[in-house]
Scaffold this motif. Structure first.
Motif, PDB file in Angstrom:
ATOM      1  N   GLU A  46     -20.643   7.151  13.227  1.00  0.00           N
ATOM      2  CA  GLU A  46     -20.713   8.114  12.132  1.00  0.00           C
ATOM      3  C   GLU A  46     -19.760   9.269  12.420  1.00  0.00           C
ATOM      4  O   GLU A  46     -19.948  10.013  13.372  1.00  0.00           O
ATOM      5  CB  GLU A  46     -22.147   8.628  11.955  1.00  0.00           C
ATOM      6  CG  GLU A  46     -23.126   7.547  11.517  1.00  0.00           C
ATOM      7  CD  GLU A  46     -24.514   8.093  11.236  1.00  0.00           C
ATOM      8  OE1 GLU A  46     -24.668   9.338  11.248  1.00  0.00           O
ATOM      9  OE2 GLU A  46     -25.430   7.297  11.014  1.00  0.00           O
ATOM     10  N   ASP A  47     -18.754   9.381  11.587  1.00  0.00           N
ATOM     11  CA  ASP A  47     -17.755  10.435  11.755  1.00  0.00           C
ATOM     12  C   ASP A  47     -18.409  11.790  11.487  1.00  0.00           C
ATOM     13  O   ASP A  47     -18.894  12.036  10.377  1.00  0.00           O
ATOM     14  CB  ASP A  47     -16.615  10.185  10.758  1.00  0.00           C
ATOM     15  CG  ASP A  47     -15.400  11.046  11.024  1.00  0.00           C
ATOM     16  OD1 ASP A  47     -15.227  11.489  12.170  1.00  0.00           O
ATOM     17  OD2 ASP A  47     -14.622  11.277  10.069  1.00  0.00           O
ATOM     18  N   ALA A 262     -17.068   3.996  18.841  1.00  0.00           N
ATOM     19  CA  ALA A 262     -16.044   4.575  17.972  1.00  0.00           C
ATOM     20  C   ALA A 262     -14.805   3.693  18.041  1.00  0.00           C
ATOM     21  O   ALA A 262     -14.006   3.806  18.973  1.00  0.00           O
ATOM     22  CB  ALA A 262     -15.723   6.003  18.409  1.00  0.00           C
ATOM     23  N   TYR A 263     -14.640   2.826  17.057  1.00  0.00           N
ATOM     24  CA  TYR A 263     -13.557   1.845  17.071  1.00  0.00           C
ATOM     25  C   TYR A 263     -12.666   2.035  15.845  1.00  0.00           C
ATOM     26  O   TYR A 263     -13.064   2.630  14.846  1.00  0.00           O
ATOM     27  CB  TYR A 263     -14.125   0.425  17.084  1.00  0.00           C
ATOM     28  CG  TYR A 263     -15.179   0.211  18.153  1.00  0.00           C
ATOM     29  CD1 TYR A 263     -14.944   0.580  19.481  1.00  0.00           C
ATOM     30  CD2 TYR A 263     -16.416  -0.343  17.834  1.00  0.00           C
ATOM     31  CE1 TYR A 263     -15.912   0.388  20.460  1.00  0.00           C
ATOM     32  CE2 TYR A 263     -17.388  -0.548  18.809  1.00  0.00           C
ATOM     33  CZ  TYR A 263     -17.134  -0.169  20.118  1.00  0.00           C
ATOM     34  OH  TYR A 263     -18.100  -0.352  21.084  1.00  0.00           O
ATOM     35  N   THR A 264     -11.450   1.483  15.929  1.00  0.00           N
ATOM     36  CA  THR A 264     -10.510   1.583  14.811  1.00  0.00           C
ATOM     37  C   THR A 264      -9.989   0.228  14.354  1.00  0.00           C
ATOM     38  O   THR A 264      -9.248   0.160  13.377  1.00  0.00           O
ATOM     39  CB  THR A 264      -9.305   2.465  15.188  1.00  0.00           C
ATOM     40  OG1 THR A 264      -8.541   1.824  16.234  1.00  0.00           O
ATOM     41  CG2 THR A 264      -9.761   3.850  15.664  1.00  0.00           C
ATOM     42  N   PHE A 265     -10.360  -0.847  15.049  1.00  0.00           N
ATOM     43  CA  PHE A 265      -9.913  -2.194  14.688  1.00  0.00           C
ATOM     44  C   PHE A 265     -11.069  -3.169  14.824  1.00  0.00           C
ATOM     45  O   PHE A 265     -11.838  -3.112  15.791  1.00  0.00           O
ATOM     46  CB  PHE A 265      -8.760  -2.655  15.589  1.00  0.00           C
ATOM     47  CG  PHE A 265      -8.511  -4.147  15.513  1.00  0.00           C
ATOM     48  CD1 PHE A 265      -7.720  -4.673  14.502  1.00  0.00           C
ATOM     49  CD2 PHE A 265      -9.079  -5.016  16.424  1.00  0.00           C
ATOM     50  CE1 PHE A 265      -7.507  -6.052  14.414  1.00  0.00           C
ATOM     51  CE2 PHE A 265      -8.866  -6.386  16.344  1.00  0.00           C
ATOM     52  CZ  PHE A 265      -8.080  -6.902  15.337  1.00  0.00           C
ATOM     53  N   LYS A 298     -10.235  12.622  14.155  1.00  0.00           N
ATOM     54  CA  LYS A 298     -11.213  11.899  13.351  1.00  0.00           C
ATOM     55  C   LYS A 298     -10.963  10.398  13.331  1.00  0.00           C
ATOM     56  O   LYS A 298      -9.819   9.947  13.342  1.00  0.00           O
ATOM     57  CB  LYS A 298     -11.184  12.404  11.902  1.00  0.00           C
ATOM     58  CG  LYS A 298     -11.176  13.917  11.746  1.00  0.00           C
ATOM     59  CD  LYS A 298     -12.403  14.554  12.372  1.00  0.00           C
ATOM     60  CE  LYS A 298     -13.670  14.105  11.673  1.00  0.00           C
ATOM     61  NZ  LYS A 298     -14.877  14.690  12.314  1.00  0.00           N
ATOM     62  N   ILE A 299     -12.036   9.633  13.267  1.00  0.00           N
ATOM     63  CA  ILE A 299     -11.972   8.192  13.032  1.00  0.00           C
ATOM     64  C   ILE A 299     -12.676   7.926  11.716  1.00  0.00           C
ATOM     65  O   ILE A 299     -13.898   8.046  11.615  1.00  0.00           O
ATOM     66  CB  ILE A 299     -12.625   7.398  14.178  1.00  0.00           C
ATOM     67  CG1 ILE A 299     -11.819   7.574  15.467  1.00  0.00           C
ATOM     68  CG2 ILE A 299     -12.729   5.919  13.807  1.00  0.00           C
ATOM     69  CD1 ILE A 299     -12.412   6.864  16.678  1.00  0.00           C
ATOM     70  N   ARG A 300     -11.918   7.572  10.689  1.00  0.00           N
ATOM     71  CA  ARG A 300     -12.478   7.357   9.351  1.00  0.00           C
ATOM     72  C   ARG A 300     -12.928   5.906   9.213  1.00  0.00           C
ATOM     73  O   ARG A 300     -12.342   5.103   8.501  1.00  0.00           O
ATOM     74  CB  ARG A 300     -11.445   7.699   8.286  1.00  0.00           C
ATOM     75  CG  ARG A 300     -10.802   9.086   8.409  1.00  0.00           C
ATOM     76  CD  ARG A 300     -11.824  10.207   8.306  1.00  0.00           C
ATOM     77  NE  ARG A 300     -11.176  11.481   7.984  1.00  0.00           N
ATOM     78  CZ  ARG A 300     -11.742  12.666   8.113  1.00  0.00           C
ATOM     79  NH1 ARG A 300     -12.986  12.761   8.575  1.00  0.00           N
ATOM     80  NH2 ARG A 300     -11.089  13.765   7.786  1.00  0.00           N
ATOM     81  N   GLY A 305      -9.457  -1.370   3.533  1.00  0.00           N
ATOM     82  CA  GLY A 305      -8.093  -1.634   3.094  1.00  0.00           C
ATOM     83  C   GLY A 305      -7.251  -2.335   4.133  1.00  0.00           C
ATOM     84  O   GLY A 305      -6.142  -2.772   3.857  1.00  0.00           O
ATOM     85  N   SER A 306      -7.782  -2.448   5.372  1.00  0.00           N
ATOM     86  CA  SER A 306      -7.046  -3.064   6.470  1.00  0.00           C
ATOM     87  C   SER A 306      -8.057  -3.501   7.518  1.00  0.00           C
ATOM     88  O   SER A 306      -9.245  -3.180   7.438  1.00  0.00           O
ATOM     89  CB  SER A 306      -6.063  -2.053   7.069  1.00  0.00           C
ATOM     90  OG  SER A 306      -5.487  -2.526   8.275  1.00  0.00           O
ATOM     91  N   ASP A 307      -7.577  -4.246   8.521  1.00  0.00           N
ATOM     92  CA  ASP A 307      -8.463  -4.553   9.654  1.00  0.00           C
ATOM     93  C   ASP A 307      -8.517  -3.377  10.637  1.00  0.00           C
ATOM     94  O   ASP A 307      -9.267  -3.412  11.615  1.00  0.00           O
ATOM     95  CB  ASP A 307      -8.053  -5.845  10.360  1.00  0.00           C
ATOM     96  CG  ASP A 307      -6.570  -5.909  10.711  1.00  0.00           C
ATOM     97  OD1 ASP A 307      -5.848  -4.917  10.482  1.00  0.00           O
ATOM     98  OD2 ASP A 307      -6.130  -6.962  11.213  1.00  0.00           O
ATOM     99  N   HIS A 308      -7.729  -2.339  10.388  1.00  0.00           N
ATOM    100  CA  HIS A 308      -7.817  -1.064  11.093  1.00  0.00           C
ATOM    101  C   HIS A 308      -8.350  -0.021  10.115  1.00  0.00           C
ATOM    102  O   HIS A 308      -8.184  -0.154   8.896  1.00  0.00           O
ATOM    103  CB  HIS A 308      -6.444  -0.594  11.580  1.00  0.00           C
ATOM    104  CG  HIS A 308      -5.854  -1.428  12.662  1.00  0.00           C
ATOM    105  ND1 HIS A 308      -5.703  -0.975  13.955  1.00  0.00           N
ATOM    106  CD2 HIS A 308      -5.348  -2.692  12.643  1.00  0.00           C
ATOM    107  CE1 HIS A 308      -5.129  -1.919  14.691  1.00  0.00           C
ATOM    108  NE2 HIS A 308      -4.900  -2.962  13.922  1.00  0.00           N
ATOM    109  N   CYS A 309      -8.914   1.038  10.638  1.00  0.00           N
ATOM    110  CA  CYS A 309      -9.267   2.183   9.789  1.00  0.00           C
ATOM    111  C   CYS A 309      -8.307   3.323  10.086  1.00  0.00           C
ATOM    112  O   CYS A 309      -7.661   3.352  11.136  1.00  0.00           O
ATOM    113  CB  CYS A 309     -10.719   2.608  10.016  1.00  0.00           C
ATOM    114  SG  CYS A 309     -11.026   3.474  11.584  1.00  0.00           S
TER     115      CYS A 309
END
Length: 317
Positions: A46-47, A262-265, A298-300, A305-309
């Motif tokens: 949760e950002d 906290a991940y981005t992919f 921040k990590i949104r 829209g992608s496999d990354h955020c």
């Protein structure tokens, strides 16, 4: 776009998480904390609310967003531009655009909020790699690549110079499936680190992008099952450690040293995103002279829209 578990092998996309890393939950004693945790389902990140001032009381003067879009044409169709308009950063950096400039969708090519747009793409492979930088303010100068022919053919780096700082966006190559590009990745790390050090010696530096490494075990869901896989090899992790040791700061870990999940992919397969089985591969890294100017990183994670955020940096420069 159809689901897929990997990108092109030469691009070094991360392998699918191993099933052994997702064991069946053991039965917990009635009323126990573990039982409650399992009943709640996956732990999602949760950002927290955006912090707009730094630790020394300075209000942010620059907002930058970075996003690996996994193909800019598909990303536009998935309403990526609409999300950017809502986020409204001063500078937008994109990676893995997979598109020549002449083939860009009008929605992004003609985006009025960002009159200054810069694109880099692979010289030899169409639909491969590529980065972009879109800015509301015109940079003093823009350069492509890092000045070494071996590393500048794949359209992986754009550097914009502004009066008080450099901004570098990069789509870093990883070791590839079977670690076929591990040796090349190590060579890249040395050259890229030298390039960044040279810039940082001139003025403060901000680096953003898909750096294709989960630095520590906290930065991916299944560290034990991925120690020999691209993105989490000892060599790639050591390369990032050396960068930090040369006078750079991982902004997210600086502010949130113990924040897990906290991940981005997330791979498109095995419902990885809904389970939050992911990797933190996307970063804002700054030179140490900007450390006290960081307001928030921040990590949104809910942006699709992608496999990354996307990720966003607030900083006072």
């Amino acid at each position: 776009m159809p689901k897929r578990g990997k990108k092109k092998e030469e691009d070094g996309e991360l392998p699918v998480e191993k099933e052994v890393a997702e064991p069946e939950p053991k039965k917990a004693k009635k009323g126990g904390a573990k039982a409650a945790k399992e009943a709640d389902g996956p732990i999602l990140y949760e950002d927290p609310p955006d912090k707009l001032t730094s630790s020394n009381g300075k209000k942010y003067t620059l907002k930058v967003t970075s996003w690996n879009v996994d193909g800019i044409r598909a990303w536009v169709k998935k309403k990526g531009v609409e999300w950017v308009s809502e986020e409204n950063p001063d500078i937008l950096c994109l990676q893995e655009t997979k598109c020549a400039e002449k083939q860009l969708p009008a929605d992004i090519r003609d985006l009025a909020e960002y009159p200054h747009k810069y694109w880099a793409c692979s010289e030899d492979k169409e639909g491969y790699s590529g980065v972009a930088l879109l800015s509301k303010v015109k940079p003093l100068e823009v350069k492509y690549g890092i000045g070494e022919e071996e590393h500048d053919k794949e359209g992986r780096v754009i550097t914009a110079e502004f009066p008080s700082y450099f901004l570098v966006t990069s789509y870093v190559p990883n070791a590839g499936r079977g670690l076929v590009r591990l040796e090349y990745r190590q060579s890249w790390d040395v050259a890229f680190r030298s390039y960044l050090k040279g810039l940082a010696a001139r003025k403060p530096l901000i680096l953003c992008g898909d750096l294709n490494v989960a630095h520590e075990e906290i930065d991916l869901k299944n560290p034990k099952g991925n120690k020999k896989n691209a993105g989490f090899t000892p060599e790639e992790r050591a390369g990032f450690t050396k960068l930090l040791e040369e006078g750079f700061v991982d902004t997210f870990r600086h502010l949130y040293p113990d924040t897990a999940y906290a991940y981005t992919f997330w791979t498109y397969m095995m419902n990885a995103r809904s389970k939050n089985v992911g990797w933190r591969l996307d970063y804002f890294v700054v030179s140490k002279d900007l450390q006290e100017s960081i307001c928030d990183s921040k990590i949104r994670s809910t942006a699709l829209g992608s496999d990354h955020c996307p990720i966003t940096l607030y900083i006072a420069v």
